[in-house]
Enzyme design. Structure first.
Site, PDB file in Angstrom:
ATOM      1  N   LYS A 112       0.762  -1.318  -0.089  1.00 17.74           N
ATOM      2  CA  LYS A 112       0.062  -0.121   0.047  1.00 17.74           C
ATOM      3  C   LYS A 112       0.788   1.325   0.087  1.00 17.74           C
ATOM      4  O   LYS A 112       0.486   2.144  -0.672  1.00 17.74           O
ATOM      5  CB  LYS A 112      -0.778   0.058   1.284  1.00 17.74           C
ATOM      6  CG  LYS A 112      -2.127  -1.051   0.928  1.00 17.74           C
ATOM      7  CD  LYS A 112      -3.258  -0.929   1.858  1.00 17.74           C
ATOM      8  CE  LYS A 112      -4.397  -1.900   1.364  1.00 17.74           C
ATOM      9  NZ  LYS A 112      -5.653  -1.575   2.130  1.00 17.74           N
ATOM     10  N   LYS A 193      -4.200 -10.569  -6.100  1.00 18.75           N
ATOM     11  CA  LYS A 193      -5.674 -10.981  -5.409  1.00 18.75           C
ATOM     12  C   LYS A 193      -6.674 -10.044  -5.387  1.00 18.75           C
ATOM     13  O   LYS A 193      -6.449  -8.882  -5.998  1.00 18.75           O
ATOM     14  CB  LYS A 193      -5.241 -10.809  -3.834  1.00 18.75           C
ATOM     15  CG  LYS A 193      -6.449 -10.513  -3.041  1.00 18.75           C
ATOM     16  CD  LYS A 193      -5.691 -10.138  -1.556  1.00 18.75           C
ATOM     17  CE  LYS A 193      -6.174  -8.713  -1.310  1.00 18.75           C
ATOM     18  NZ  LYS A 193      -7.591  -8.539  -0.544  1.00 18.75           N
ATOM     19  N   LYS A 196     -10.807  -4.822  -3.327  1.00 21.59           N
ATOM     20  CA  LYS A 196     -11.672  -3.621  -3.497  1.00 21.59           C
ATOM     21  C   LYS A 196     -10.945  -2.283  -4.030  1.00 21.59           C
ATOM     22  O   LYS A 196     -11.677  -1.453  -4.794  1.00 21.59           O
ATOM     23  CB  LYS A 196     -12.166  -3.113  -2.184  1.00 21.59           C
ATOM     24  CG  LYS A 196     -13.042  -4.542  -1.523  1.00 21.59           C
ATOM     25  CD  LYS A 196     -14.044  -3.632  -0.173  1.00 21.59           C
ATOM     26  CE  LYS A 196     -13.658  -4.176   0.793  1.00 21.59           C
ATOM     27  NZ  LYS A 196     -12.687  -3.612   1.778  1.00 21.59           N
TER      28      LYS A 196
HETATM   29  P1  ATP Z   1      -8.687  -3.376   0.174  1.00 21.96           P
HETATM   30  O1  ATP Z   1      -8.195  -3.462  -1.345  1.00 21.96           O
HETATM   31  O2  ATP Z   1      -9.353  -1.994   0.324  1.00 21.96           O
HETATM   32  O3  ATP Z   1      -7.803  -3.583   1.156  1.00 21.96           O
HETATM   33  P2  ATP Z   1     -10.025  -6.135   0.454  1.00 21.96           P
HETATM   34  O4  ATP Z   1     -10.809  -6.251  -0.858  1.00 21.96           O
HETATM   35  O5  ATP Z   1      -8.411  -6.532   0.628  1.00 21.96           O
HETATM   36  O6  ATP Z   1      -9.941  -4.421   0.554  1.00 21.96           O
HETATM   37  P3  ATP Z   1     -10.605  -6.075   3.211  1.00 21.96           P
HETATM   38  O7  ATP Z   1     -11.735  -5.256   3.505  1.00 21.96           O
HETATM   39  O8  ATP Z   1      -9.269  -5.590   3.382  1.00 21.96           O
HETATM   40  O9  ATP Z   1     -11.048  -6.240   1.712  1.00 21.96           O
HETATM   41  O10 ATP Z   1     -10.735  -7.402   3.753  1.00 21.96           O
HETATM   42  C1  ATP Z   1     -12.029  -8.172   4.181  1.00 21.96           C
HETATM   43  C2  ATP Z   1     -11.924  -9.667   4.422  1.00 21.96           C
HETATM   44  O11 ATP Z   1     -11.967 -10.189   2.921  1.00 21.96           O
HETATM   45  C3  ATP Z   1     -10.792 -10.035   5.033  1.00 21.96           C
HETATM   46  O12 ATP Z   1     -10.743 -11.255   5.947  1.00 21.96           O
HETATM   47  C4  ATP Z   1      -9.766 -10.399   3.692  1.00 21.96           C
HETATM   48  O13 ATP Z   1      -8.494 -11.606   4.197  1.00 21.96           O
HETATM   49  C5  ATP Z   1     -10.987 -11.222   2.933  1.00 21.96           C
HETATM   50  N1  ATP Z   1     -10.520 -10.938   1.513  1.00 21.96           N
HETATM   51  C6  ATP Z   1     -10.077 -10.004   0.646  1.00 21.96           C
HETATM   52  N2  ATP Z   1      -9.785 -10.011  -0.549  1.00 21.96           N
HETATM   53  C7  ATP Z   1      -9.717 -11.503  -0.379  1.00 21.96           C
HETATM   54  C8  ATP Z   1      -9.533 -12.259  -1.666  1.00 21.96           C
HETATM   55  N3  ATP Z   1      -9.183 -12.003  -2.786  1.00 21.96           N
HETATM   56  N4  ATP Z   1      -9.812 -13.649  -1.501  1.00 21.96           N
HETATM   57  C9  ATP Z   1     -10.282 -14.188  -0.208  1.00 21.96           C
HETATM   58  N5  ATP Z   1     -10.237 -13.432   0.717  1.00 21.96           N
HETATM   59  C10 ATP Z   1     -10.464 -11.968   0.745  1.00 21.96           C
END
Ligand code: ATP
Ligand code: LTN
Length: 274
Positions: A112, A193, A196
């Site tokens: 990040k 991965k 969001k």
């Molecule tokens: P950002 O990109 O804003 O960091 P994010 O998509 O990683 O967001 P978070 O709010 O950080 O989402 O994560 C919420 C939950 O979803 C956490 O438990 C995280 O491990 C899970 N998660 C996020 N992305 C994935 C993915 N691609 N596959 C499986 N689990 C995920």
């Protein structure tokens, strides 16, 4: 007394199937066997800039998605992190027991930070606040996706250090990853991965996407140069589509092999999209 679960999701961007398969789906399943606290972590969200009105809207939307996914507010607690000052208070106490080097090693921080022009201190402190969320409730288990494993290890290290310095205070939390779907990859680029914060229009399948949009995204997903599914040699894009299918259906590895071996990619995509 039932063992405790704590987990959280940031109210940023649009929740996607990675969030559902990696976290939410497990939360719904675990709420019958554990005393659960599910947190909308708005203090984590502001480690990168958020428009205040938009953040408020996202907090409400995230709460609505929790309920729609099956979180039952009669048996589980849903908490907006900033409404409980103890999260930030404990974070400070833990900060004072955390060596800087531990935080600088976190891969999420490094990723990040590389995307920001100037790096806010909040981004570095992010995992300490996460440790506070977990340790505050004496959680025994933390259901998350694979990307959070390193933060959970750090949480245990901080708890151990604090306990060694001040006496037995915190419970050691266990990481609970789903067996299938712990890391869903982007449809446009299966080396990254699903996230969001990625902006590509074909990157993520949103939980609020219309069925027709989902179909289009799956049909456009990146695969490899083979014509059909071969379990002995598959590119990451094909593995990802199969993982998504298996995580939603709960099929065994044998069922997956029987159904998909030799299937042409067009038909694989149609099956997954349905
Ligand atoms: P950002 O990109 O804003 O960091 P994010 O998509 O990683 O967001 P978070 O709010 O950080 O989402 O994560 C919420 C939950 O979803 C956490 O438990 C995280 O491990 C899970 N998660 C996020 N992305 C994935 C993915 N691609 N596959 C499986 N689990 C995920
Ligand atoms: N950092 C997590 C969100 C999060 C969390 C938590 C997860 C904040 N506090 C406590 C589990 C337990 C993420 O998914 N990005």
């Amino acid at each position: 007394m039932k063992p405790r679960v704590l987990s959280g999701i940031q109210p940023t961007g649009s929740l996607h199937i990675g969030n559902y398969l990696g976290a939410l789906k497990n939360w719904v399943r675990m709420q019958h066997d554990y005393e659960c606290v599910f947190c909308i972590v708005d203090l984590h969200a502001i480690t990168v800039h958020q428009e205040p009105a938009e953040l408020r809207r996202k907090i409400e939307q995230t709460a609505a998605i929790f309920l729609a996914a099956g979180i039952d507010p009669k048996i589980s607690s849903v908490v907006v992190q900033s409404t409980v000052p103890a999260h930030a208070e404990l974070a400070w106490l833990l900060t004072c027991a955390t060596p800087l080097g531990w935080l600088e090693r976190m891969t999420q921080f490094k990723d990040k930070a590389a995307k920001q022009e100037s790096i806010g201190d909040g981004l570095l402190q992010y995992p300490v606040l996460m440790a506070a969320d977990i340790l505050l409730y004496k959680a025994n288990a933390v259901p998350v996706g694979d990307d959070q494993s390193q933060h959970l290890e750090l949480t245990r290290d901080i708890a151990q250090r604090f306990n060694a310095l001040y006496g037995d205070t915190f419970v050691m939390p266990e990481t609970k990853l789903p067996t299938v779907g712990a890391r869903i990859m982007g449809l446009d680029d299966p080396s990254k991965k699903m996230s969001k914060s990625e902006t590509g229009s074909n990157h993520a399948i949103g939980l609020l996407d219309e069925p027709s949009v989902i179909r289009k995204k799956v049909m456009r997903a990146t695969t490899d140069s083979n014509p059909a599914v071969d379990f002995e040699s598959m590119g990451a894009g094909v593995v990802n589509l199969l993982t998504i299918h298996q995580a939603f259906t709960g099929w065994t590895d044998d069922q997956m092999k029987q159904h998909f071996t030799g299937m042409r990619y067009g038909d694989l995509k149609k099956t997954v999209a349905e």
